[in-house]
Design a protein around this motif. Sequence first.
Motif, short mmCIF file in Angstrom:
data_model
loop_
_atom_site.label_atom_id
_atom_site.label_comp_id
_atom_site.label_asym_id
_atom_site.label_seq_id
_atom_site.Cartn_x
_atom_site.Cartn_y
_atom_site.Cartn_z
N TYR A 167 0.84 -1.19 0.00
CA TYR A 167 0.00 0.00 0.00
C TYR A 167 0.87 1.25 0.00
O TYR A 167 1.95 1.27 0.58
CB TYR A 167 -0.91 0.01 1.23
N GLU A 168 0.35 2.27 -0.66
CA GLU A 168 1.08 3.53 -0.70
C GLU A 168 0.42 4.51 0.27
O GLU A 168 -0.81 4.61 0.32
CB GLU A 168 1.07 4.09 -2.11
N PHE A 169 1.25 5.19 1.00
CA PHE A 169 0.74 6.14 1.99
C PHE A 169 1.32 7.52 1.75
O PHE A 169 2.41 7.67 1.21
CB PHE A 169 1.10 5.68 3.41
N LYS A 173 5.68 10.56 0.76
CA LYS A 173 4.98 9.38 0.25
C LYS A 173 5.87 8.15 0.43
O LYS A 173 7.06 8.18 0.11
CB LYS A 173 4.62 9.55 -1.22
N GLU A 203 5.79 3.55 0.78
CA GLU A 203 5.04 2.31 0.57
C GLU A 203 5.29 1.36 1.72
O GLU A 203 6.39 1.27 2.25
CB GLU A 203 5.45 1.66 -0.74
N HIS A 226 -3.50 -4.78 10.18
CA HIS A 226 -2.77 -3.53 10.15
C HIS A 226 -3.65 -2.43 10.71
O HIS A 226 -4.85 -2.38 10.47
CB HIS A 226 -2.31 -3.19 8.74
N PRO A 232 -4.00 1.65 10.86
CA PRO A 232 -3.52 2.92 10.30
C PRO A 232 -2.90 3.83 11.34
O PRO A 232 -2.01 4.62 11.04
CB PRO A 232 -4.78 3.55 9.73
N ARG A 264 -2.06 8.65 5.50
CA ARG A 264 -3.33 8.18 4.95
C ARG A 264 -3.03 7.35 3.71
O ARG A 264 -2.10 7.60 2.96
CB ARG A 264 -4.24 9.34 4.59
N ARG A 265 -3.85 6.34 3.53
CA ARG A 265 -3.58 5.42 2.43
C ARG A 265 -4.06 6.00 1.12
O ARG A 265 -5.16 6.55 1.02
CB ARG A 265 -4.29 4.08 2.70
N SER A 295 -4.91 2.84 -5.19
CA SER A 295 -4.01 2.24 -6.17
C SER A 295 -4.12 2.97 -7.49
O SER A 295 -5.21 3.18 -8.00
CB SER A 295 -4.35 0.77 -6.36
#
Length: 64
Positions: free
Chosen positions: A4-6, A14, A16, A23, A25, A39-40, A43
């Motif tokens: 996931y990218e945050f 930014k 990953e 998980h 947050p 924050r996520r 995609s």
Amino acid sequence: MPIYEFECGHCGEKFELLLGVRHDPKEIRCPKCRATKARRLMSTFSSAGGSHVPGSSCASGGST
Ligand SMILES: [Zn+2]
């Protein structure tokens, strides 16, 4: 396992993370400023709305 990218809500960094089924947050820390306001991000490949090939995900399956 999905990656996931945050985006950090504090410094905008930014990053990953590779997350499993469990998980939280609130436990995700920015590697740059150590803030827990990440924050996520969605995609990027799914929002593009491009290639959608049904059944292609089964190509590498099977454990026989
Ligand atoms: Zn940060």
